[in-house]
Design an enzyme around this catalytic site. Structure first.
Site, mmCIF file in Angstrom:
data_model
loop_
_atom_site.group_PDB
_atom_site.id
_atom_site.type_symbol
_atom_site.label_atom_id
_atom_site.label_comp_id
_atom_site.label_asym_id
_atom_site.label_seq_id
_atom_site.Cartn_x
_atom_site.Cartn_y
_atom_site.Cartn_z
ATOM 1 N N ASP A 12 0.823 -1.128 0.143
ATOM 2 C CA ASP A 12 0.024 0.044 0.072
ATOM 3 C C ASP A 12 0.914 1.158 0.045
ATOM 4 O O ASP A 12 0.633 2.418 0.630
ATOM 5 C CB ASP A 12 -0.902 -0.053 1.352
ATOM 6 C CG ASP A 12 -2.004 -1.141 1.356
ATOM 7 O OD1 ASP A 12 -2.246 -1.494 0.119
ATOM 8 O OD2 ASP A 12 -2.009 -1.735 2.304
ATOM 9 N N LYS A 15 1.752 2.243 -5.250
ATOM 10 C CA LYS A 15 2.279 1.578 -6.247
ATOM 11 C C LYS A 15 1.552 2.051 -7.596
ATOM 12 O O LYS A 15 1.759 2.350 -8.626
ATOM 13 C CB LYS A 15 2.640 -0.075 -6.285
ATOM 14 C CG LYS A 15 3.482 -0.139 -5.148
ATOM 15 C CD LYS A 15 3.510 -1.768 -5.151
ATOM 16 C CE LYS A 15 2.290 -2.272 -4.515
ATOM 17 N NZ LYS A 15 2.071 -1.953 -2.787
ATOM 18 N N GLY A 39 -4.605 -4.220 -3.715
ATOM 19 C CA GLY A 39 -5.544 -3.167 -3.928
ATOM 20 C C GLY A 39 -4.759 -1.934 -4.486
ATOM 21 O O GLY A 39 -4.212 -1.375 -3.449
ATOM 22 N N HIS A 40 -4.650 -1.624 -5.669
ATOM 23 C CA HIS A 40 -3.745 -0.489 -6.198
ATOM 24 C C HIS A 40 -4.871 0.805 -6.596
ATOM 25 O O HIS A 40 -5.756 0.549 -7.478
ATOM 26 C CB HIS A 40 -3.247 -1.085 -7.565
ATOM 27 C CG HIS A 40 -2.229 -2.052 -7.000
ATOM 28 N ND1 HIS A 40 -1.218 -2.543 -7.857
ATOM 29 C CD2 HIS A 40 -1.718 -2.554 -5.960
ATOM 30 C CE1 HIS A 40 -0.283 -3.443 -7.154
ATOM 31 N NE2 HIS A 40 -0.603 -3.371 -6.099
ATOM 32 N N GLN A 223 2.087 -6.262 -3.216
ATOM 33 C CA GLN A 223 2.262 -6.131 -1.974
ATOM 34 C C GLN A 223 3.718 -5.270 -1.672
ATOM 35 O O GLN A 223 3.835 -4.225 -2.557
ATOM 36 C CB GLN A 223 2.515 -7.509 -1.459
ATOM 37 C CG GLN A 223 1.280 -8.373 -1.391
ATOM 38 C CD GLN A 223 0.737 -8.899 -2.878
ATOM 39 O OE1 GLN A 223 1.383 -9.544 -3.471
ATOM 40 N NE2 GLN A 223 -0.583 -8.668 -2.897
#
Ligand code: GDP
Ligand code: IMO
Ligand code: MG
Length: 426
Positions: A12, A15, A39-40, A223
């Site tokens: 988080d 990225k 979750g991007h 990650q």
């Protein structure tokens, strides 16, 4: 030519935002590991998008997006992701290709994940419960189902055999799970049929050809380095290599093809899920970071644990990845603090150390801090590094000097436009 972009902390870091910002410089964006545990988040034109499996280059017209062989795909989540994106851009399907060698997450993989976590009780990993661990276990155990299998008539036999084995395994756990396997499977089969709209490719060949044709490729990690299966805070990690080596195995590219390694870090630290976190804050400062930084998981909505920047951990991540340039994210979240702290060393069993020991549990490791003066200005509307408050410049200069790596980008807000390039200075 391939550049690599990856997270240096516990995920988080931002990225997704930076991949989106940089995509205009690349022909191809390729995800190399992880799955829908990621979750991007991207923000532009007053809209926020959260991507889980789809590479973060998808919103650019001329980029091709590859889901690499190292990724694990849940067709149901993948379909839901595309269903949300297609109304924004109906050319999305043609900008996406999937590796035949990527493994599929079955409904029973997610159930196994839940059973395992429930059984662990207090010592649970804090998994996102997306079935990541069990799917990679089947991959290395040589039992997995791959995207390429879907092109053969026998795929459902393989699916049924694996699913049946999982159901038996689930029966061995002493936990209560409520599920309707028929319903789960029906949704899965429907999603698989939808997935066939995307081209399945031998992505390693596609990328080799692209390299020969002098195309520019950005490999997108998921990650963070401290969640790496080998080098992270095991067992509180994910089940893939999140570090630079994972890009080679997750895309089929050779190490000597990689040029720049872009390491992303937050100006402080966060972690979601269980596991050690030496600089974690349990006071008002921690609450402020969580509130101002809006630190809630993009996949699970869980609150993220917050703490000061940890240079010991960052140095370790930089070495393992061979980071050539850094991007510092969420600098704006630090505005308004009187004092900021940065961990420079660990007190490890009474000794001051600069490396990450085998176990960074609070029993053995206490952070040693250097204090900095904060700044009060709102920096979210700044467009040039010359406008940075002096105290922020000092903060950046100290980090660069300690990490011996240039900070090329400072991010001052979630939007695409809130991105400051320091090339002229660095
Ligand atoms: P990723 O998993 O590394 O892509 O990061 P996430 O999207 O999970 O989490 C980063 C969060 O911070 C998202 O909500 C972003 O919109 C947000 N974000 C990214 N950069 C900045 C920034 O510079 N400032 C602020 N305030 N938010 C940011
Ligand atoms: P992005 O790509 C933050 C964490 C989970 C848990 C551990 C194992 O958005 O940075 P898993 O579901 O992989 O079995 O969970 O890893 N985790 C993440 N934390 N960001 C992520 O992805 C994460 N993906 C997994 O919270 O502690
Ligand atoms: Mg995330």
């Amino acid at each position: 030519m391939i550049d690599l972009l990856l997270g240096l902390q516990w995920g988080d870091e931002g990225k997704g935002k930076i991949v989106d910002v940089l995509t205009s410089k690349y022909d191809i964006v390729a995800r190399f590991q992880g799955g829908p545990n990621a979750g991007h988040t991207l923000e532009f034109d007053q809209k926020k998008h959260v991507l889980h499996t789809i590479p973060s280059g998808i919103f650019h017209e001329n980029s091709m997006n590859i889901v690499g062989n190292g990724v694990v795909i849940d067709p149901v989540i993948f379909k839901a992701e595309l269903d949300k994106l297609i109304p924004h851009d109906n050319s999305i399907i043609s900008k996406l290709k999937i590796s035949r060698k990527a493994h599929l997450i079955l409904p029973t993989h997610a159930l196994l994940d839940k059973a395992s976590e429930l059984q662990k009780g207090k010592s649970k990993i804090g998994s996102t419960l997306k079935g990541i661990g069990p799917t990679y276990m089947d991959k290395t155990g040589r039992n997995g189902l791959r995207v390429g299998d879907l092109e053969f008539d026998t795929w459902k036999d393989k699916f049924n055999a694996l699913s049946q084995k999982h159901l038996e395994l689930i029966g061995n756990y002493q936990v209560e799970l409520d599920f309707d396997i028929e319903k789960l499977n029906a949704t899965f089969f429907e999603a698989v049929e939808f997935m066939r709209r995307i081209e399945f490719i031998d992505s390693e060949n596609y990328l080799h050809k692209a390299i020969n044709d002098n195309k520019k490729i950005l490999a997108e990690g998921a990650q963070g380095s401290l969640l790496d299966i080998d080098f992270g805070t095991y067992p509180f990690v994910t089940s893939s290599n999140t570090t630079a080596a994972g890009a080679c195995t997750g895309l089929g590219i050779a190490p000597n093809q990689i040029k720049n390694v872009i390491g992303i870090f937050k100006a402080y630290t966060t972690r979601v899920g269980s596991g050690p976190f030496p600089t974690e804050l349990f006071d008002k400062d921690g609450e402020t970071l969580a509130r101002v930084g809006n630190e809630f998981g993009a996949t699970t909505g869980r609150p993220r644990r917050c703490g000061w920047l940890d240079l010991v951990a960052l140095k370790y991540a930089i070495r393992i990845n061979g980071v050539t340039e850094l991007n510092m994210m969420k600098a704006d979240v630090l505005s308004g603090f009187d004092k900021l702290k940065v961990c420079t060393h660990y007190n490890y069993k009474g000794e001051s150390i600069e490396h990450l020991p085998f176990d960074i549990n609070e029993k053995y490791v206490q952070p040693i801090y250097k204090e900095f003066k904060g700044w009060s200005q709102d920096i979210t509307a700044i467009s040039d590094p010359s406008e940075f408050p002096e105290e922020l410049n000092e903060y950046i200069a100290f980090i660069e000097q300690e990490l011996k790596t240039p900070i090329k980008i400072v991010s001052v807000g979630p939007d695409r436009t809130q991105t400051i390039f320091r090339d002229a200075i660095g």
